[in-house]
Design a protein around this motif. Structure first.
Motif, PDB file in Angstrom:
ATOM      1  N   SER A 261      -2.074  14.097  18.777  1.00  0.00           N
ATOM      2  CA  SER A 261      -2.109  14.663  17.426  1.00  0.00           C
ATOM      3  C   SER A 261      -1.371  13.758  16.431  1.00  0.00           C
ATOM      4  N   LYS A 262      -0.259  13.198  16.874  1.00  0.00           N
ATOM      5  CA  LYS A 262       0.499  12.303  16.005  1.00  0.00           C
ATOM      6  C   LYS A 262      -0.265  10.990  15.799  1.00  0.00           C
ATOM      7  N   LYS A 263      -0.919  10.498  16.844  1.00  0.00           N
ATOM      8  CA  LYS A 263      -1.719   9.273  16.718  1.00  0.00           C
ATOM      9  C   LYS A 263      -2.827   9.470  15.684  1.00  0.00           C
ATOM     10  N   LYS A 264      -3.433  10.637  15.717  1.00  0.00           N
ATOM     11  CA  LYS A 264      -4.512  10.935  14.777  1.00  0.00           C
ATOM     12  C   LYS A 264      -3.987  10.915  13.335  1.00  0.00           C
ATOM     13  N   ARG A 265      -2.821  11.523  13.115  1.00  0.00           N
ATOM     14  CA  ARG A 265      -2.214  11.542  11.770  1.00  0.00           C
ATOM     15  C   ARG A 265      -1.862  10.132  11.312  1.00  0.00           C
ATOM     16  N   LEU A 266      -1.285   9.344  12.213  1.00  0.00           N
ATOM     17  CA  LEU A 266      -0.899   7.976  11.868  1.00  0.00           C
ATOM     18  C   LEU A 266      -2.124   7.122  11.546  1.00  0.00           C
ATOM     19  N   LYS A 267      -3.197   7.305  12.302  1.00  0.00           N
ATOM     20  CA  LYS A 267      -4.428   6.563  12.024  1.00  0.00           C
ATOM     21  C   LYS A 267      -5.008   6.957  10.669  1.00  0.00           C
ATOM     22  N   SER A 268      -4.899   8.222  10.341  1.00  0.00           N
ATOM     23  CA  SER A 268      -5.366   8.697   9.038  1.00  0.00           C
ATOM     24  C   SER A 268      -4.552   8.053   7.915  1.00  0.00           C
ATOM     25  N   LYS A 269      -3.244   8.003   8.082  1.00  0.00           N
ATOM     26  CA  LYS A 269      -2.383   7.374   7.084  1.00  0.00           C
ATOM     27  C   LYS A 269      -2.683   5.882   6.968  1.00  0.00           C
ATOM     28  N   LEU A 270      -2.933   5.227   8.090  1.00  0.00           N
ATOM     29  CA  LEU A 270      -3.281   3.807   8.074  1.00  0.00           C
ATOM     30  C   LEU A 270      -4.574   3.572   7.300  1.00  0.00           C
ATOM     31  N   SER A 271      -5.505   4.477   7.460  1.00  0.00           N
ATOM     32  CA  SER A 271      -6.766   4.385   6.731  1.00  0.00           C
ATOM     33  C   SER A 271      -6.528   4.494   5.223  1.00  0.00           C
ATOM     34  N   ILE A 272      -5.656   5.407   4.844  1.00  0.00           N
ATOM     35  CA  ILE A 272      -5.321   5.591   3.428  1.00  0.00           C
ATOM     36  C   ILE A 272      -4.631   4.352   2.884  1.00  0.00           C
ATOM     37  N   VAL A 273      -3.698   3.797   3.635  1.00  0.00           N
ATOM     38  CA  VAL A 273      -2.990   2.590   3.204  1.00  0.00           C
ATOM     39  C   VAL A 273      -3.970   1.436   3.037  1.00  0.00           C
ATOM     40  N   SER A 274      -4.898   1.308   3.963  1.00  0.00           N
ATOM     41  CA  SER A 274      -5.893   0.240   3.893  1.00  0.00           C
ATOM     42  C   SER A 274      -6.742   0.373   2.630  1.00  0.00           C
ATOM     43  N   GLU A 275      -7.158   1.585   2.342  1.00  0.00           N
ATOM     44  CA  GLU A 275      -7.952   1.850   1.141  1.00  0.00           C
ATOM     45  C   GLU A 275      -7.158   1.519  -0.123  1.00  0.00           C
ATOM     46  N   GLN A 276      -5.893   1.891  -0.143  1.00  0.00           N
ATOM     47  CA  GLN A 276      -5.052   1.628  -1.310  1.00  0.00           C
ATOM     48  C   GLN A 276      -4.784   0.130  -1.475  1.00  0.00           C
ATOM     49  N   LEU A 277      -4.671  -0.589  -0.369  1.00  0.00           N
ATOM     50  CA  LEU A 277      -4.503  -2.039  -0.440  1.00  0.00           C
ATOM     51  C   LEU A 277      -5.731  -2.695  -1.060  1.00  0.00           C
ATOM     52  N   GLU A 278      -6.910  -2.213  -0.692  1.00  0.00           N
ATOM     53  CA  GLU A 278      -8.140  -2.733  -1.287  1.00  0.00           C
ATOM     54  C   GLU A 278      -8.150  -2.490  -2.792  1.00  0.00           C
ATOM     55  N   ARG A 279      -7.785  -1.289  -3.195  1.00  0.00           N
ATOM     56  CA  ARG A 279      -7.731  -0.948  -4.625  1.00  0.00           C
ATOM     57  C   ARG A 279      -6.728  -1.831  -5.361  1.00  0.00           C
ATOM     58  N   ALA A 280      -5.566  -2.017  -4.757  1.00  0.00           N
ATOM     59  CA  ALA A 280      -4.506  -2.799  -5.387  1.00  0.00           C
ATOM     60  C   ALA A 280      -4.908  -4.265  -5.522  1.00  0.00           C
ATOM     61  N   ASN A 281      -5.531  -4.814  -4.498  1.00  0.00           N
ATOM     62  CA  ASN A 281      -5.968  -6.206  -4.562  1.00  0.00           C
ATOM     63  C   ASN A 281      -7.062  -6.392  -5.621  1.00  0.00           C
ATOM     64  N   TRP A 282      -7.969  -5.431  -5.723  1.00  0.00           N
ATOM     65  CA  TRP A 282      -9.001  -5.486  -6.760  1.00  0.00           C
ATOM     66  C   TRP A 282      -8.355  -5.460  -8.143  1.00  0.00           C
ATOM     67  N   LEU A 283      -7.396  -4.557  -8.307  1.00  0.00           N
ATOM     68  CA  LEU A 283      -6.710  -4.439  -9.591  1.00  0.00           C
ATOM     69  C   LEU A 283      -5.953  -5.711  -9.930  1.00  0.00           C
ATOM     70  N   LEU A 284      -5.322  -6.306  -8.954  1.00  0.00           N
ATOM     71  CA  LEU A 284      -4.585  -7.546  -9.182  1.00  0.00           C
ATOM     72  C   LEU A 284      -5.504  -8.638  -9.711  1.00  0.00           C
ATOM     73  N   LYS A 285      -6.703  -8.731  -9.158  1.00  0.00           N
ATOM     74  CA  LYS A 285      -7.667  -9.725  -9.635  1.00  0.00           C
ATOM     75  C   LYS A 285      -8.059  -9.458 -11.085  1.00  0.00           C
ATOM     76  N   LYS A 286      -8.133  -8.197 -11.473  1.00  0.00           N
ATOM     77  CA  LYS A 286      -8.520  -7.838 -12.843  1.00  0.00           C
ATOM     78  C   LYS A 286      -7.426  -8.167 -13.855  1.00  0.00           C
ATOM     79  N   VAL A 287      -6.167  -8.058 -13.468  1.00  0.00           N
ATOM     80  CA  VAL A 287      -5.085  -8.247 -14.435  1.00  0.00           C
ATOM     81  C   VAL A 287      -4.568  -9.685 -14.484  1.00  0.00           C
ATOM     82  N   GLN A 288      -5.002 -10.526 -13.572  1.00  0.00           N
ATOM     83  CA  GLN A 288      -4.524 -11.908 -13.583  1.00  0.00           C
ATOM     84  C   GLN A 288      -5.297 -12.744 -14.571  1.00  0.00           C
TER      85      GLN A 288
END
Length: 82
Positions: free
Chosen positions: A55-82
């Protein structure tokens, strides 16, 4: 800064981008959020490696998925503001 705060910051930056206030977004600020997300990702991967409960592994994997998605968003945004 927790994961929620990092996501909040990104949402705020995206809002500024939509309102045409790109000049108010500093690339250093976005880079700081990216660094915090990478740190969170590393910590979650470490916790996942040490975890034995399914159950904890499932939660951690879910959080990792969210972090990965947010990293993609942040990297896209960084390209836009540079």
């Amino acid at each position: 800064m927790g994961l929620g705060k990092s996501i909040e910051k990104l949402d705020d930056y995206y809002g500024r981008l939509e309102r045409g206030k790109v000049e108010k977004i500093k690339s250093a600020h976005v880079e700081k959020v990216i660094a915090k997300l990478h740190s969170k990702e590393k910590a979650l991967k470490s916790d996942l490696a040490e975890c034995s409960k399914d159950s904890k592994k499932k939660r951690l994997k879910s959080k990792l998925s969210i972090v990965s998605e947010q990293l993609e968003r942040a990297n896209w945004l960084l390209k836009k503001v540079q």
